[in-house]
Design an enzyme around this catalytic site. Structure first.
Site, PDB file in Angstrom:
ATOM      1  N   PHE A   1      44.325  33.693  40.551  1.00 33.06           N
ATOM      2  CA  PHE A   1      44.383  33.161  41.915  1.00 33.06           C
ATOM      3  C   PHE A   1      44.879  34.256  42.851  1.00 33.06           C
ATOM      4  CE2 PHE A   1      43.675  28.549  41.631  1.00 33.06           C
ATOM      5  CZ  PHE A   1      43.499  28.470  40.257  1.00 33.06           C
ATOM      6  N   ALA A   2      44.146  34.441  43.950  1.00 30.57           N
ATOM      7  CA  ALA A   2      44.553  35.426  44.958  1.00 30.57           C
ATOM      8  C   ALA A   2      44.453  34.735  46.307  1.00 30.57           C
ATOM      9  CB  ALA A   2      43.664  36.649  44.887  1.00 30.57           C
ATOM     10  N   ILE A   3      45.472  33.966  46.610  1.00 32.73           N
ATOM     11  CA  ILE A   3      45.477  33.171  47.839  1.00 32.73           C
ATOM     12  C   ILE A   3      46.329  33.895  48.886  1.00 32.73           C
ATOM     13  CG2 ILE A   3      45.982  30.870  48.796  1.00 32.73           C
ATOM     14  CD1 ILE A   3      44.172  30.421  46.493  1.00 32.73           C
TER      15      ILE A   3
ATOM     16  N   TYR B   1      48.000  37.551  48.559  1.00 33.85           N
ATOM     17  CA  TYR B   1      47.918  37.986  47.163  1.00 33.85           C
ATOM     18  C   TYR B   1      46.575  38.653  46.829  1.00 33.85           C
ATOM     19  CZ  TYR B   1      52.396  35.996  45.698  1.00 33.85           C
ATOM     20  OH  TYR B   1      53.742  35.734  45.535  1.00 33.85           O
TER      21      TYR B   1
ATOM     22  N   ASP C   1      48.651  35.353  36.123  1.00 37.79           N
ATOM     23  CA  ASP C   1      49.082  35.681  37.489  1.00 37.79           C
ATOM     24  C   ASP C   1      48.328  36.909  37.974  1.00 37.79           C
ATOM     25  OD1 ASP C   1      50.902  33.654  37.510  1.00 37.79           O
ATOM     26  OD2 ASP C   1      52.684  34.926  37.651  1.00 37.79           O
ATOM     27  N   VAL C   2      48.235  37.066  39.296  1.00 39.09           N
ATOM     28  CA  VAL C   2      47.480  38.207  39.831  1.00 39.09           C
ATOM     29  C   VAL C   2      48.368  39.414  40.137  1.00 39.09           C
ATOM     30  CG1 VAL C   2      47.607  37.645  42.313  1.00 39.09           C
ATOM     31  CG2 VAL C   2      45.589  38.786  41.402  1.00 39.09           C
TER      32      VAL C   2
ATOM     33  N   HIS D   1      58.202  34.043  27.441  1.00 37.19           N
ATOM     34  CA  HIS D   1      58.670  34.581  28.715  1.00 37.19           C
ATOM     35  C   HIS D   1      59.576  35.785  28.435  1.00 37.19           C
ATOM     36  CE1 HIS D   1      60.593  34.889  32.595  1.00 37.19           C
ATOM     37  NE2 HIS D   1      59.800  33.954  33.085  1.00 37.19           N
TER      38      HIS D   1
ATOM     39  N   GLU E   1      55.238  26.013  35.824  1.00 34.19           N
ATOM     40  CA  GLU E   1      55.770  26.612  34.589  1.00 34.19           C
ATOM     41  C   GLU E   1      56.630  25.599  33.819  1.00 34.19           C
ATOM     42  OE1 GLU E   1      57.087  30.966  34.167  1.00 34.19           O
ATOM     43  OE2 GLU E   1      58.982  29.909  34.344  1.00 34.19           O
TER      44      GLU E   1
ATOM     45  N   ASP F   1      58.034  42.924  32.373  1.00 32.68           N
ATOM     46  CA  ASP F   1      58.415  43.437  33.682  1.00 32.68           C
ATOM     47  C   ASP F   1      59.320  44.638  33.421  1.00 32.68           C
ATOM     48  OD1 ASP F   1      59.489  43.958  36.164  1.00 32.68           O
ATOM     49  OD2 ASP F   1      59.607  41.831  36.730  1.00 32.68           O
TER      50      ASP F   1
END
Ligand code: UD2
Length: 380
Positions: free
Chosen positions: A148-150, A153, A238-239, A260, A330, A353
């Site tokens: 998703f790239a809203i 993003y 996620d993007v 996670h 999540e 990360d």
């Protein structure tokens, strides 16, 4: 192997050249030999007269046959041939050359490799991608990757797609499903053969939490409308991420989730599950196996359809009561996985990360968070 063959082998092993001691005399062997020769000649004449010998030699060469091909080959193999030795020389059997697995030497001893419900946990060093690639290519699998790239993003798409072309499902067919409210801003990234970008225009929402949560609804609706006709597996990510190493078919299974990065070694009590009983995402303190990331899950289209349906319905029930789960979708994903166990689990190699530093157990960091300025990008 017949008794005669066994006897001859025995004699060869013993280094005997005369009669086979304890079995036959030279005279016996002479008689058996002549009889065998006669039988072969008679059989040959019989079959020739019935026209059952094949005129053309059989050749098995494919290592990548489909089930139907396998059946055809199976029937061909059963037919007798006129040129047995010649045909044998032409058969190219599939070759699978790799280091043999060692039962007494586990591939990793520093991490858990299997859940108590027998789902493998995927770590570098525990699988052979050549074997897996062969298996999935035989099935001509197409993988759908949803992202998703809203709003702002869309800025992450270029790096995301470029790195996916280098590392995601290399050598396999891939459809990138890009959900966006800004189709004109989707970058044109060069794609390898068998890979497509599908832009799906969707609405945006004012709050980033709503955008994040609504992904469940949209994935659910498109699973039914299109994914089911186009792909075998759906991978949802996620993007604001980049691929940094191979992410291949080793991740695929009926239903998979990812540990996670912040909680893979944590105790149950510290998982950030939704703890308010009023929420549909509620998980009691004495339940749960792992804390899964919302940013990487997937499975077959059917399993992803079921998961997203359940999570979306739960989100809507909460909404009707004026509740939003602590970590939005999540939290609902984590609730779902407590009662619908994933059939495969991805280690934090698949969602890391670098702000968390490096870890000895992470031999690879395959999919990395791209640093972002929340204030500048969210709700914009
Ligand atoms: C965490 C989770 C994320 C989700 C979120 C829920 C990880 C790595 N990330 O991400 O999966 O559970 O928390 O709160 O586990 N998006 C847009 N436009 C927006 C906002 C979001 O396209 O304006 C999409 C985009 O694909 C983004 C995703 O939603 O990657 C998640 O939003 P986020 O990345 O801002 O949330 P984050 O990083 O806190």
């Amino acid at each position: 192997m017949c008794l005669y063959q066994t006897a001859c082998l025995q004699s060869l092993r013993n280094g005997k050249t005369g009669g086979v001691k304890g079995y036959f005399t030279k005279r016996h062997l002479y008689v058996i030999g002549c009889t065998t020769l006669l039988c072969f000649s008679f059989g040959y004449l019989w079959n020739t007269s019935n026209g059952t010998w094949l005129d053309t030699p059989i050749k098995i060469s494919s290592t990548m046959s489909s089930n139907t091909q396998d059946l055809d080959d199976f029937h061909k193999i059963k037919q007798p041939s006129n040129h047995i030795l010649e045909d044998l020389l032409q058969i190219e059997l599939p070759r699978m050359i790799y280091t043999k697995p060692q039962i007494l030497k586990p591939s990793r001893s520093d991490v858990l490799l299997m859940t108590p419900w027998f789902a493998p946990i995927v770590w570098e060093g525990t699988y052979n991608s050549e074997i897996l690639n062969e298996q999935f290519r035989q099935r001509n699998v197409t993988v759908g990757l949803t992202v998703f790239a809203i709003k702002k993003y869309v800025a992450f798409l270029n790096k995301f797609l470029e790195t996916a072309e280098t590392y995601f499902m290399v050598g396999h067919r891939v459809n990138y499903y890009i959900f966006t409210d800004r189709p004109e801003e989707v970058p044109k990234v060069p794609l390898k053969e068998g890979r497509n970008v599908v832009v799906l225009q969707v609405q945006n929402y004012p709050r980033w939490q709503e955008i994040s949560m609504r992904r469940m609804e949209m994935i659910n609706s498109f699973s039914q409308q299109r994914f089911i006709n186009e792909v075998s597996y759906v991978v949802c990510v996620d993007v604001d991420m980049r691929f940094n190493d191979q992410v291949g078919v080793e991740i695929l299974s009926d239903l998979f989730g990812t540990l996670h990065p912040g909680f893979y070694a944590a105790e149950r009590q510290s998982f950030t599950y939704e703890r308010r009983p009023a929420s549909q995402a509620y998980v009691p303190r004495d339940e749960g196996d792992f804390y899964y990331a919302g940013g990487f899950f997937g499975g077959t289209v059917m399993e992803v359809y079921k998961l997203t349906k359940k999570c979306h319905e739960a989100i809507m029930m909460d909404k009707a009561k004026g509740i939003e789960a602590i970590w939005q979708e999540e939290s609902h994903l984590n609730k779902y996985f407590v009662y619908h166990k994933p059939t495969k689990i991805l280690s934090p190699e698949y969602l890391w990360d670098d702000n968390m530093g490096r870890r000895e157990i992470l031999k690879k960091r395959r999919f990395l968070a791209v640093p972002k300025n929340h204030a500048a990008i969210r709700n914009k």
